[in-house]
Design an enzyme around this catalytic site. Structure first.
Site, mmCIF file in Angstrom:
data_model
loop_
_atom_site.group_PDB
_atom_site.id
_atom_site.type_symbol
_atom_site.label_atom_id
_atom_site.label_comp_id
_atom_site.label_asym_id
_atom_site.label_seq_id
_atom_site.Cartn_x
_atom_site.Cartn_y
_atom_site.Cartn_z
ATOM 1 N N ASP A 143 -1.454 -6.617 8.422
ATOM 2 C CA ASP A 143 -0.607 -6.021 7.401
ATOM 3 C C ASP A 143 0.631 -5.346 7.980
ATOM 4 O O ASP A 143 1.746 -5.569 7.501
ATOM 5 C CB ASP A 143 -1.416 -5.016 6.582
ATOM 6 N N ILE A 171 0.608 -5.179 1.930
ATOM 7 C CA ILE A 171 0.677 -6.640 1.922
ATOM 8 C C ILE A 171 -0.698 -7.221 1.628
ATOM 9 O O ILE A 171 -0.829 -8.198 0.894
ATOM 10 C CB ILE A 171 1.222 -7.171 3.269
ATOM 11 N N ASP A 172 -1.742 -6.627 2.191
ATOM 12 C CA ASP A 172 -3.099 -7.072 1.868
ATOM 13 C C ASP A 172 -3.370 -6.937 0.377
ATOM 14 O O ASP A 172 -3.970 -7.821 -0.245
ATOM 15 C CB ASP A 172 -4.120 -6.244 2.643
ATOM 16 N N LEU A 173 -2.952 -5.825 -0.205
ATOM 17 C CA LEU A 173 -3.209 -5.602 -1.634
ATOM 18 C C LEU A 173 -2.403 -6.563 -2.492
ATOM 19 O O LEU A 173 -2.902 -7.072 -3.504
ATOM 20 C CB LEU A 173 -2.888 -4.147 -1.992
ATOM 21 N N ALA A 176 -4.094 -9.819 -2.284
ATOM 22 C CA ALA A 176 -5.305 -9.816 -3.104
ATOM 23 C C ALA A 176 -4.972 -10.151 -4.550
ATOM 24 O O ALA A 176 -5.694 -10.917 -5.210
ATOM 25 C CB ALA A 176 -6.002 -8.459 -3.017
#
Length: 377
Positions: A143, A171-173, A176
């Site tokens: 991330d 960025i991960d969220l 997702a």
């Protein structure tokens, strides 16, 4: 909750082969909406089980980080480097609706859990594959690196200051959310055609898609947006933090000239709204520095809490800068908390929407201990 069967995804079996944050967030999303989510972990467990702050107890394998994305799941340890482990996963995949995977390109094939292999066992399977940089790059995605490479870290800085990453794995969220949308689209398609499919999401594409108006600025003008701290490039005053006289920090989000006039009334400076340099948003953007200086001085003379009440009454968008604890303990934050089990701590929901046509998941099993559900499958 009336019953789990009345939740939208009560009949779905999700096989989670993903780790860390983006994939597990999607798994919890489906668990909150009634799905059975089986989290397959390697013998060492999801690495986030070990990501602990100094304040956390050392004698548990459920860290705060792990708990942010793993409520409502069942944990099963399988070693996919062994024939027995692969056979067990194949058995689960044969009856699963969705597989969530976050392997680097090529790794799932080596382990025998790639889409082509599993689709032979289950043609209706939806295989959602998350990578760092797309299916053609073996580069691992992290991330903080993606925040830097996608331009977000560059923009997240005050003028003249060092770029900063955001305090959550944004960025991960974002990835997702893209992965959820891909799976939901695939489920809709399968409902019409009966066919499973492969859907692919990368952290890089998710980051670039989130640049929104900042990307459009470059595409339209050819000029790179400038780092502005929390200020807004095309709206003033919007996003800047002001320190009030009583120590309260607050933020304004004035997007309309009418709102600016009401702000000036609340500040007891109505003449500002009639000045040519501040009368319209275009003028305020052009005279940003002068207006910000006036606002800082005047707000610094006032009681911030009283000012916020006045602004709310006048319909001027504004809010206090709060800590995480303050945000979650306020009445407005309580609905996003999952109740704590008899022993343990509450959780944070990933589902932030409601409908009168299905109940909200009132309680969810806490994040599982490693291999807690061994023998269940």
């Amino acid at each position: 909750m009336d019953s789990a069967a009345s939740l939208p995804f009560a009949d779905l079996l999700i096989l989670e082969l993903a780790s860390v944050l983006a994939g597990p967030q999607v798994g919890q999303f489906f668990a909150e909406l009634g799905a059975t989510v089986v989290k397959v972990e390697p013998p060492a467990g999801d690495v986030t089980r070990t990501w602990k702050t100094p304040a956390e107890p050392a004698d548990t394998d459920v860290s705060a980080y792990f708990s942010c994305a793993n409520w409502g799941k069942q944990s099963l340890v399988l070693d996919l480097t062994t024939a027995a482990g692969r056979a067990a996963v194949h058995g689960l995949a044969a009856r699963a609706d969705v597989v969530l995977a976050s392997y680097k390109p090529g790794d799932s094939e080596k382990l025998g859990v790639d889409y082509a292999t599993l689709a032979l066992l289950n043609p209706q399977l939806i295989y959602a594959h998350l990578t760092g940089y797309g299916p053609d790059s073996g580069r691992a995605g992290y991330d903080a690196v993606l925040q830097a490479e996608a331009g977000l870290m560059y923009l997240n800085a005050a003028p003249g200051q060092e770029p900063q990453k955001m305090p959550v794995a944004m960025i991960d969220l974002l990835a997702a959310h893209q992965l959820k949308e891909a799976v939901l689209t695939a489920l809709y398609r399968r409902a019409r055609t009966g066919q499973g499919t492969l859907v692919q999401v990368s952290l890089l594409d998710s980051a670039l898609a989130s640049l929104a108006n900042q990307a459009a600025t470059w595409l339209v003008t050819g000029h790179d947006p400038r780092p502005m701290g929390s200020g807004h490039p095309s709206i003033v005053p919007y996003g800047t933090v002001y320190a009030a006289g009583n120590g309260r920090s607050l933020v304004l989000a004035v997007g309309a000239d009418r709102q600016f006039r009401h702000l000036c009334d609340a500040l007891e400076r109505p003449a500002w709204a009639t000045e040519a340099r501040f009368q319209t948003n275009d003028a305020r953007v052009a005279h940003r520095a002068e207006l910000e200086a006036l606002l800082r001085q005047r707000i610094g003379e006032m009681d911030g809490d009283a000012l916020l009440q006045t602004l709310e009454a006048l319909g001027v968008p504004a809010g206090a800068v709060r800590t995480v604890g303050e945000a979650l303990t306020r009445e407005s934050g309580q609905g996003m908390l999952l109740p704590a089990p008899e022993t343990g701590f509450p959780g944070l929901r990933t589902v932030a929407f409601r409908s009168p046509d299905w109940p909200q998941m009132e309680a969810l099993t806490p994040p599982p201990h490693l291999d807690e559900h061994s023998g269940t499958y």
